[in-house]
Motif scaffolding. Structure first.
Motif, PDB file in Angstrom:
ATOM      1  N   ALA A   1       1.026  -1.088   0.139  1.00 16.85           N
ATOM      2  CA  ALA A   1      -0.183  -0.072  -0.164  1.00 16.85           C
ATOM      3  C   ALA A   1       0.834   1.326  -0.162  1.00 16.85           C
ATOM      4  N   ALA A   2       0.227   2.399  -0.378  1.00 16.99           N
ATOM      5  CA  ALA A   2       0.912   3.613  -0.523  1.00 16.99           C
ATOM      6  C   ALA A   2       1.663   3.953   1.026  1.00 16.99           C
ATOM      7  N   GLY A   3       2.618   4.352   0.929  1.00 19.90           N
ATOM      8  CA  GLY A   3       3.332   5.012   2.326  1.00 19.90           C
ATOM      9  C   GLY A   3       3.501   4.047   3.490  1.00 19.90           C
ATOM     10  N   THR A   4       3.831   2.518   2.831  1.00 22.41           N
ATOM     11  CA  THR A   4       4.013   1.547   3.832  1.00 22.41           C
ATOM     12  C   THR A   4       5.288   1.672   4.279  1.00 22.41           C
ATOM     13  N   VAL A   5       5.378   1.281   5.788  1.00 24.97           N
ATOM     14  CA  VAL A   5       6.775   1.612   6.419  1.00 24.97           C
ATOM     15  C   VAL A   5       7.704   0.424   6.065  1.00 24.97           C
ATOM     16  N   GLY A   6       8.756   0.832   5.795  1.00 25.24           N
ATOM     17  CA  GLY A   6       9.739  -0.115   5.414  1.00 25.24           C
ATOM     18  C   GLY A   6      10.200  -0.048   3.761  1.00 25.24           C
ATOM     19  N   GLU A   7       9.374   0.505   2.935  1.00 19.15           N
ATOM     20  CA  GLU A   7       9.422   0.700   1.540  1.00 19.15           C
ATOM     21  C   GLU A   7       9.953   1.756   1.218  1.00 19.15           C
ATOM     22  N   ALA A   8      10.413   1.963  -0.057  1.00 16.09           N
ATOM     23  CA  ALA A   8      11.193   2.870  -0.400  1.00 16.09           C
ATOM     24  C   ALA A   8      10.137   4.170  -0.508  1.00 16.09           C
ATOM     25  N   ALA A   9      10.659   5.490  -0.232  1.00 15.16           N
ATOM     26  CA  ALA A   9       9.527   6.706  -0.306  1.00 15.16           C
ATOM     27  C   ALA A   9       9.553   7.008  -1.700  1.00 15.16           C
ATOM     28  N   PRO A  10       8.231   7.260  -2.176  1.00 15.19           N
ATOM     29  CA  PRO A  10       8.288   7.645  -3.574  1.00 15.19           C
ATOM     30  C   PRO A  10       9.036   9.144  -3.931  1.00 15.19           C
TER      31      PRO A  10
ATOM     32  N   VAL B   1      13.973  12.806   6.733  1.00 14.16           N
ATOM     33  CA  VAL B   1      13.486  13.641   5.992  1.00 14.16           C
ATOM     34  C   VAL B   1      11.935  13.648   6.474  1.00 14.16           C
ATOM     35  N   VAL B   2      11.432  14.820   7.057  1.00 10.97           N
ATOM     36  CA  VAL B   2      10.037  14.811   7.456  1.00 10.97           C
ATOM     37  C   VAL B   2       9.112  15.376   6.616  1.00 10.97           C
ATOM     38  N   LEU B   3       8.006  14.539   6.135  1.00 10.15           N
ATOM     39  CA  LEU B   3       6.793  14.969   5.392  1.00 10.15           C
ATOM     40  C   LEU B   3       5.757  15.674   6.261  1.00 10.15           C
ATOM     41  N   GLU B   4       5.279  16.775   5.774  1.00  8.14           N
ATOM     42  CA  GLU B   4       3.821  16.991   6.720  1.00  8.14           C
ATOM     43  C   GLU B   4       2.882  17.710   5.790  1.00  8.14           C
ATOM     44  N   TRP B   5       1.961  16.954   5.736  1.00  8.22           N
ATOM     45  CA  TRP B   5       0.705  17.285   4.649  1.00  8.22           C
ATOM     46  C   TRP B   5      -0.061  18.499   5.389  1.00  8.22           C
TER      47      TRP B   5
ATOM     48  N   THR C   1      -1.688  18.517  -8.399  1.00  7.00           N
ATOM     49  CA  THR C   1      -2.662  17.443  -8.983  1.00  7.00           C
ATOM     50  C   THR C   1      -2.891  16.253  -8.039  1.00  7.00           C
ATOM     51  N   GLY C   2      -2.440  16.425  -6.813  1.00  6.78           N
ATOM     52  CA  GLY C   2      -2.546  15.468  -5.858  1.00  6.78           C
ATOM     53  C   GLY C   2      -1.632  14.027  -6.077  1.00  6.78           C
ATOM     54  N   GLU C   3      -0.869  14.152  -7.166  1.00  6.33           N
ATOM     55  CA  GLU C   3      -0.228  12.993  -7.408  1.00  6.33           C
ATOM     56  C   GLU C   3       0.823  12.413  -6.247  1.00  6.33           C
ATOM     57  N   VAL C   4       1.292  13.456  -5.682  1.00  5.00           N
ATOM     58  CA  VAL C   4       2.593  13.072  -4.623  1.00  5.00           C
ATOM     59  C   VAL C   4       1.911  12.538  -3.371  1.00  5.00           C
TER      60      VAL C   4
END
Length: 200
Positions: free
Chosen positions: A25-34, A56-60, A126-129
């Motif tokens: 699933a998108a955003g899965t812990v342990g997987e490569a960050a898009p 890196v911290v990402l904050e929506w 676009t909401g793609e990220v």
């Protein structure tokens, strides 16, 4: 005679559907960050690859969301960004330009200045990220480790209502960043994010 053929067709269709489902699933812990390249309020294009080898911290974020605004007023994010000075902090606004919550960059920049936000804010119209990460709320937080993998996905803290005293809150991102600095994985690594829905 036709039934076996229909069974084979149904089986084939099921296999094709399963093949179309991503393994994770998108955003899965342990997987490569898009990876991404997005334009910031500073007019520059920023890439996740620019920060290879760093945490890196990402904050929506969405200034029109009361949850984002509360944390901005309380300096939750800016305080953490200052505390963990070696960490790259990036906020992403995935609000669609067609939605009533959309702010023109100049308006967002004015809000940032009013709230004392000086870290980079990126636009994802676009909401793609946001969809690549599975971002659901504002705020929705991610920690990406120096190897480029998602180490944390979830809420900023355990206080959706904002009624706890700050010292009583478990700030998951703060705890996660301390763990990362000690070369341990965040615990918990996933929590349920809270806030307004991302306005894709």
């Amino acid at each position: 005679m036709r039934a076996p053929r229909l069974d084979r067709i149904s089986t084939l269709a099921a296999v094709l559907v399963l093949a179309a489902v991503p393994a994770f699933a998108a955003g899965t812990v342990g997987e490569a960050a898009p990876g991404f390249q997005l334009k910031g309020l500073d007019g520059k294009t920023h890439s996740l690859a620019d920060h290879k080898g760093k945490t890196v911290v990402l904050e929506w974020i969405n200034p029109e969301c009361p949850y984002s605004d509360r944390h901005a007023r309380e300096k939750t994010m800016t305080g953490l960004a200052d505390k963990h000075g070696k960490v790259v902090w990036l906020a992403i606004n995935s609000t669609s330009p067609k939605h009533g919550n959309y702010l023109e960059p100049a308006e967002h920049l004015a809000w940032n200045r009013q709230r004392g936000i000086d870290y980079v804010v990126l636009y994802d119209p676009t909401g793609e990220v946001g969809k690549a990460y599975g971002a659901k709320t504002t705020p929705h937080m991610y920690i990406i480790d120096p190897q480029g993998k998602i180490a944390y996905n979830g809420a900023i803290d355990d206080d959706p209502s904002g009624r706890k005293e700050r010292a009583e809150r478990a700030n998951y991102v703060d705890l996660g960043l301390v763990a990362e600095a000690a070369q341990r994985g965040p615990s918990p690594a996933t929590t349920k994010p809270y806030g307004c829905s991302v306005k894709y």
